[in-house]
Design a protein around this motif. Structure first.
Motif, short mmCIF file in Angstrom:
data_model
loop_
_atom_site.label_atom_id
_atom_site.label_comp_id
_atom_site.label_asym_id
_atom_site.label_seq_id
_atom_site.Cartn_x
_atom_site.Cartn_y
_atom_site.Cartn_z
N ASN A 173 94.70 26.58 -46.54
CA ASN A 173 95.57 26.16 -45.44
C ASN A 173 94.88 26.20 -44.07
O ASN A 173 95.52 25.92 -43.06
CB ASN A 173 96.84 27.02 -45.42
CG ASN A 173 97.74 26.72 -46.60
OD1 ASN A 173 97.96 25.57 -46.95
ND2 ASN A 173 98.25 27.77 -47.25
N GLN A 174 93.60 26.54 -44.06
CA GLN A 174 92.87 26.50 -42.80
C GLN A 174 92.70 25.06 -42.34
O GLN A 174 92.56 24.13 -43.15
CB GLN A 174 91.47 27.12 -42.97
CG GLN A 174 91.45 28.63 -42.93
CD GLN A 174 90.04 29.16 -43.14
OE1 GLN A 174 89.53 29.13 -44.25
NE2 GLN A 174 89.42 29.63 -42.08
N ALA A 175 92.66 24.85 -41.02
CA ALA A 175 92.34 23.53 -40.48
C ALA A 175 90.89 23.21 -40.80
O ALA A 175 90.01 24.08 -40.71
CB ALA A 175 92.56 23.52 -38.98
N CYS A 176 90.65 21.97 -41.20
CA CYS A 176 89.29 21.53 -41.54
C CYS A 176 88.95 20.31 -40.70
O CYS A 176 88.76 19.20 -41.23
CB CYS A 176 89.20 21.22 -43.04
SG CYS A 176 89.44 22.64 -44.10
N ASP A 177 88.88 20.51 -39.42
CA ASP A 177 88.71 19.40 -38.48
C ASP A 177 87.33 19.34 -37.86
O ASP A 177 87.10 18.59 -36.91
CB ASP A 177 89.76 19.49 -37.35
CG ASP A 177 91.18 19.46 -37.88
OD1 ASP A 177 91.42 18.74 -38.87
OD2 ASP A 177 92.05 20.16 -37.33
N THR A 178 86.38 20.14 -38.39
CA THR A 178 85.06 20.20 -37.77
C THR A 178 83.94 20.00 -38.79
O THR A 178 83.06 20.85 -38.95
CB THR A 178 84.87 21.56 -37.05
OG1 THR A 178 85.14 22.62 -38.00
CG2 THR A 178 85.78 21.69 -35.85
N PRO A 179 83.94 18.87 -39.53
CA PRO A 179 82.86 18.64 -40.51
C PRO A 179 81.51 18.54 -39.79
O PRO A 179 81.42 17.97 -38.70
CB PRO A 179 83.25 17.31 -41.16
CG PRO A 179 84.13 16.63 -40.16
CD PRO A 179 84.87 17.73 -39.47
N ALA B 262 82.56 14.83 -44.08
CA ALA B 262 83.58 13.95 -43.49
C ALA B 262 84.18 13.02 -44.53
O ALA B 262 85.40 12.77 -44.54
CB ALA B 262 82.97 13.15 -42.34
N THR B 263 83.36 12.49 -45.44
CA THR B 263 83.90 11.59 -46.47
C THR B 263 84.80 12.35 -47.43
O THR B 263 85.81 11.82 -47.89
CB THR B 263 82.78 10.89 -47.27
OG1 THR B 263 81.99 11.85 -47.98
CG2 THR B 263 81.90 10.04 -46.37
N LYS B 264 84.46 13.60 -47.72
CA LYS B 264 85.29 14.38 -48.64
C LYS B 264 86.61 14.77 -47.98
O LYS B 264 87.66 14.81 -48.63
CB LYS B 264 84.52 15.63 -49.11
CG LYS B 264 83.43 15.30 -50.12
CD LYS B 264 84.03 14.70 -51.37
CE LYS B 264 83.05 14.56 -52.50
NZ LYS B 264 83.69 14.06 -53.74
N LYS B 265 86.58 15.08 -46.70
CA LYS B 265 87.82 15.36 -45.98
C LYS B 265 88.69 14.10 -45.94
O LYS B 265 89.92 14.16 -46.09
CB LYS B 265 87.53 15.85 -44.56
CG LYS B 265 88.77 16.14 -43.73
CD LYS B 265 89.69 17.16 -44.39
CE LYS B 265 90.93 17.41 -43.56
NZ LYS B 265 91.93 18.22 -44.27
N ALA B 266 88.05 12.95 -45.77
CA ALA B 266 88.79 11.69 -45.81
C ALA B 266 89.42 11.48 -47.19
O ALA B 266 90.57 11.01 -47.30
CB ALA B 266 87.85 10.52 -45.48
N ASN B 267 88.71 11.83 -48.25
CA ASN B 267 89.27 11.73 -49.61
C ASN B 267 90.54 12.56 -49.74
O ASN B 267 91.51 12.12 -50.39
CB ASN B 267 88.27 12.20 -50.65
CG ASN B 267 87.10 11.26 -50.86
OD1 ASN B 267 86.12 11.61 -51.49
ND2 ASN B 267 87.17 10.06 -50.32
N GLU B 268 90.54 13.75 -49.15
CA GLU B 268 91.74 14.59 -49.20
C GLU B 268 92.92 13.89 -48.52
O GLU B 268 94.04 13.88 -49.05
CB GLU B 268 91.46 15.95 -48.56
CG GLU B 268 90.45 16.80 -49.33
CD GLU B 268 90.28 18.19 -48.73
OE1 GLU B 268 91.00 18.53 -47.77
OE2 GLU B 268 89.41 18.95 -49.22
#
Length: 339
Positions: free
Chosen positions: A143-149, A155-161
């Protein structure tokens, strides 16, 4: 007999997952691009091993090739999709970001479209601990914010989420994203640290040790990782109208707007890089020459998973010690390469 489509079955993790699923009686449909990012012969060997089962079939194709992927899905009608295939490698994303756009963004969109059309029971997709980026509050929890790839790969994996969440919401498609932490074990990728360290040591060469060894990783043995995925297949995120608020798990990442969840799969332990290298030296019976180097661009000093949600969902937590995992890898390496 349940059918599972696994993308990336010629890859390190996909191979081990497919082998486990076949052992448990599943029918496995593999899909892999057989790209030359690293030695294709080890990928071919993985598929040879899987093909010894009459419940395994595979198709060679790129994720970006929607026509081929879609035709395979229509023909086989999988009940579950586990999407592992991707352009991997944190450092390579600095050299060739377009490969990550094609595979990880366009390719994952194609998987989402196939899952939507088939109305699969559960879509599970690989993310990475790299999405935690510049976070320093450890252990990392879902549940942590993941806004700093810190890399384009992350960044692509965060986009996949985010893509997965949108499809889960719009189409009531159950989606689980799992975040891997540093994975190692037999039949590993040649670009991963353990493989490179053992190969260099046995060749009498020095290894590159970044940040002068002041690094720590949550090393996760591959058998633990794929068993966690196997257990998550059965942990289907509930749709909003079917949820019981009283039965909510502590610290659950289940979305309030979709049948969607993010789960860490890690050993819940930080191992110092120099201690990891020492275990390799013990197994090999030699001291390894070391090039002590500064931190690499895009790297992070430490990773550490909170795997409590995984345990709450599946009654399982990875626990293989690095001494045992390294020993298994070295034994495999010596046998595979005859050294």
């Amino acid at each position: 007999m349940k059918k599972v489509l696994v993308t990336g079955t010629a890859g390190f993790i996909g191979f081990h997952l497919a082998k486990l699923l076949l052992k448990e009686g599943f029918e496995v449909i593999g899909y892999d691009g057989m790209t030359d990012y690293y030695d294709v012969s080890i990928k071919e060997r993985r598929h040879e091993i899987l093909s010894q089962s009459d419940r395994f079939r595979c198709k060679v194709g790129m994720l970006e090739d929607f026509e081929t992927l879609s035709a395979l899905c229509d023909e086989t009608q999988p009940d579950v999709i586990v999407h592992l295939a991707a352009q991997a490698g944190v450092r390579y994303s600095l050299e060739n970001p377009r490969a990550y756009t094609d595979s990880n963004l366009v390719g994952t969109f194609n998987i989402l479209e196939c899952a939507r059309r088939l109305k699969v029971e559960h879509l599970l997709m690989a993310s990475t601990s790299s999405v935690y980026g510049a976070n320093t509050d450890m252990p990392f929890h879902e549940n942590q914010a993941c806004d700093t790839p810190l890399t384009y790969y992350a960044a692509t994996k965060k986009a996949n989420e985010s893509m997965g969440h949108s499809y889960a919401h719009i189409y009531d498609l159950p989606v689980t994203m799992f975040r891997f932490f540093t994975v190692y074990g037999p039949y590993g990728r040649p670009d991963l640290a353990l493989f490179k360290f053992v190969r260099a040591a046995l060749n009498g060469e020095a290894i590159d040790v970044y940040n002068h060894g002041n690094m720590a990783r949550d090393f996760t043995y591959v058998d633990d990782l794929v068993y966690g995925i196997r257990k998550l297949i059965d942990a289907v995120p509930a749709q909003a109208e079917g949820r019981d608020a009283a039965a909510a798990l502590p610290n659950d990442s289940l979305s309030p707007a979709a049948p969607y969840r993010v789960v860490n799969i890690g050993n819940s332990d930080k191992v110092k890089l120099m201690d990891f290298i020492l275990e390799i030296e013990k197994k090999l019976g030699m001291e390894i020459k070391k090039n002590m180097l500064p931190m690499q661009l895009g790297d992070v000093p430490a990773t550490w998973a909170d795997a409590g949600l995984l345990q709450n969902l599946t009654d399982f937590r990875p626990n293989t010690p690095v001494s045992e995992g390294i020993s298994a890898f070295v034994d495999w390496y010596r046998e595979y390469y005859g050294v």
